[in-house]
Scaffold this motif. Structure first.
Motif, PDB file in Angstrom:
ATOM      1  N   ALA A  39      67.494  -3.861 -14.464  1.00 15.64           N
ATOM      2  CA  ALA A  39      66.860  -4.879 -13.460  1.00 15.64           C
ATOM      3  C   ALA A  39      67.984  -5.249 -12.730  1.00 15.64           C
ATOM      4  N   TYR A  81      60.522 -12.847 -21.456  1.00  8.53           N
ATOM      5  CA  TYR A  81      61.648 -12.096 -20.631  1.00  8.53           C
ATOM      6  C   TYR A  81      62.906 -13.126 -20.483  1.00  8.53           C
ATOM      7  N   VAL A  88      65.959 -12.472 -12.504  1.00  5.78           N
ATOM      8  CA  VAL A  88      65.707 -10.992 -12.261  1.00  5.78           C
ATOM      9  C   VAL A  88      64.704 -10.897 -10.952  1.00  5.78           C
ATOM     10  N   THR A  89      65.179 -10.439  -9.850  1.00  7.37           N
ATOM     11  CA  THR A  89      64.267 -10.234  -8.746  1.00  7.37           C
ATOM     12  C   THR A  89      63.538  -8.968  -8.768  1.00  7.37           C
ATOM     13  N   SER A  90      63.830  -7.980  -9.607  1.00  3.48           N
ATOM     14  CA  SER A  90      63.070  -6.660  -9.865  1.00  3.48           C
ATOM     15  C   SER A  90      63.288  -6.171 -11.014  1.00  3.48           C
ATOM     16  N   ILE A  91      62.353  -5.344 -11.797  1.00  9.99           N
ATOM     17  CA  ILE A  91      62.464  -4.508 -12.668  1.00  9.99           C
ATOM     18  C   ILE A  91      62.723  -3.000 -12.433  1.00  9.99           C
ATOM     19  N   ALA A 126      69.888  -5.131 -18.374  1.00  3.65           N
ATOM     20  CA  ALA A 126      70.140  -6.535 -17.763  1.00  3.65           C
ATOM     21  C   ALA A 126      69.000  -7.433 -18.200  1.00  3.65           C
ATOM     22  N   LEU A 127      67.703  -6.777 -18.533  1.00  4.80           N
ATOM     23  CA  LEU A 127      66.612  -7.745 -18.921  1.00  4.80           C
ATOM     24  C   LEU A 127      66.302  -7.510 -20.303  1.00  4.80           C
ATOM     25  N   THR A 158      69.555  -8.690 -10.380  1.00  6.45           N
ATOM     26  CA  THR A 158      69.199 -10.070 -10.572  1.00  6.45           C
ATOM     27  C   THR A 158      70.013 -10.538  -9.338  1.00  6.45           C
ATOM     28  N   GLY A 164      73.040  -3.116 -13.251  1.00 12.45           N
ATOM     29  CA  GLY A 164      71.783  -3.667 -13.907  1.00 12.45           C
ATOM     30  C   GLY A 164      71.368  -2.918 -15.167  1.00 12.45           C
ATOM     31  N   LEU A 196      61.745 -13.865 -14.572  1.00 14.38           N
ATOM     32  CA  LEU A 196      61.647 -13.163 -13.406  1.00 14.38           C
ATOM     33  C   LEU A 196      61.332 -14.200 -12.281  1.00 14.38           C
TER      34      LEU A 196
END
Length: 414
Positions: free
Chosen positions: A156, A213, A164-167, A184-185, A158, A181, A217
């Motif tokens: 992910a 999560y 988290v800004t995107s997976i 990271a999630l 961050t 990344g 997110l």
């Protein structure tokens, strides 16, 4: 006597000339892309597998690992006795029509209605396809229960606040940014599905999934990702029905999320002698999202909306066939959440004939129209194009395929 064990080994390696300086210094290990897989089977009781994979530019030969073991306690056809299978490791699955749980790539019209459920081990090279945990299926008589529990570390990106800004789904770990990344999630997942068959060729099911999560997110780009899920917990629930009536197969599924998203899909397939017809409709609200499913034919990249499709094919005993298809999508909002009109339609017709011993000639014509943005978020453009293609297939153990096509624009204006 035959041995109760069987095994299979697969090895693959590749290298490429292109090298990005951001990947670091080129070395023997990092220059190669490799994949290795070992599968073991003990009678019809135990299936186990281990896979290791690395992409070109990655340093470790075990950058991606996938392992799983599944124990089958009893055959599913053992009368009224319970059938049980239990697995541990990496798995993928598909429930109902895939609104909550679905495996595979982009949805295709030819895969609907989906005929059966499955949760199975995963030992492939994809690094974002599977989840890691426990999964089990138990059946007795006309009832089946499926349960899965998983905890998976996902790649992910961050933000400065640690959220988290995107997976990420590429699986690449070559540059410093990609490595930062990695895992990271943390995703925790629990799910259950109950299916009953009140009559022959009729199945009714209910499903529940809950995902948590850490960290939560919080997608960036508030316009482009305005309707993306935000938070650290999501619950999904749904029900679906499958039925077979003679040569007709039908299915429908509805699902909803705790964030207010809704989705519905219905499909039918009629197979009779040499003819086959398919049709379906689906609607996914703009805020519906499932981390393991969702989507419908005509939607990609996370875009939701409404879609309808139909297709027919006739295959003669002499070897020739003819087919046609049409699809219409409509979205009162843009892909990725921008508030703009966006729709498309497509239609095609084709035929294939044998022109010699082992030779097949196919000719098809397709038409596509769409409404899309032109860069300025306040303007849209309608356009249409047509393609005519001819393909010659030689057949045989080493087939050669030759294609010739012509594209033409039918309209292009605001």
């Amino acid at each position: 006597a035959a041995l109760p064990f069987s095994w299979e080994v697969r090895l693959r390696a590749k290298a490429q000339e292109r090298w990005d300086d951001a990947w670091g210094e080129r070395a023997l290990a990092s220059a190669a892309g490799t994949f290795a897989r070992l599968r073991l089977q003990y009678e019809d009781r135990l299936d186990a597998s281990l896979a290791l994979e690395k992409d070109v530019g990655e340093a470790g030969f075990s950058d991606h690992t996938a392992f799983a073991a599944v124990w089958h306690a009893r055959h599913a056809d053992s009368g009224d006795a319970p059938a049980l299978s239990v697995g541990i490791g990496d798995f993928i699955g598909s429930w109902g029509q895939g609104l909550m749980l679905r495996s595979g790539g982009f949805p295709s019209e030819t895969s609907y209605p989906r005929p059966r459920d499955s949760v199975r081990r995963y030992d492939g090279a994809g690094e974002s396809s599977a989840r890691r945990g426990l999964f089990a299926t138990a059946s007795r008589g006309r009832a089946t229960v499926r349960v899965l529990v998983a905890r998976t570390a996902l790649d992910a990106a961050t933000g400065d606040d640690g959220l988290v800004t995107s997976i990420r789904s590429t699986g690449y770990h070559r540059t410093e940014g990609e490595k930062s990344g990695m895992s990271a999630l943390d995703e925790s997942l629990g799910g259950a599905r109950v299916s009953v068959e009140p009559a022959d060729d009729v199945e009714i099911s209910a499903s529940l999934l809950r995902v948590a999560y850490s960290p939560g997110l919080a997608p960036d780009e508030p316009v482009r990702k305005h309707f993306a899920f935000t938070g650290d917990e999501l619950t999904l629930g749904g029900c679906d029905v499958r039925a077979a009536i003679g040569d007709l197969d039908v299915a429908c599924e509805v699902a909803g999320t705790s964030s207010g998203g809704t989705a519905a899909l219905a499909a039918a397939r009629l197979s009779r002698r040499s003819a086959r017809m398919r049709a379906g409709v689906a609607h996914l609200s703009r805020d519906y999202w499932s981390p393991l499913g969702g989507g419908a034919p005509g939607f990609s990249g996370g875009s939701n909306g409404a879609v309808g499709w139909a297709a027919a094919e006739y295959r003669a005993r002499t070897g020739w066939r003819i087919w046609g298809s049409a699809r219409v999508t409509g979205r009162p909002w843009r892909s990725y959440g921008s508030e703009l009109p966006n729709g498309s339609s497509s239609a095609g017709i084709g035929c294939e004939v044998r022109v010699g011993d082992g030779l097949r000639l196919a000719v098809e014509s397709t038409y596509r129209s769409r409404v899309d943005s032109v860069g300025d978020p306040t303007r849209t453009r309608a356009s249409a194009d047509r393609r005519i293609r001819a393909t010659l297939h030689t057949g045989g153990p080493s087939p050669v395929v030759l294609s010739v096509w012509r594209n033409s624009s039918l309209s292009d204006g605001l």
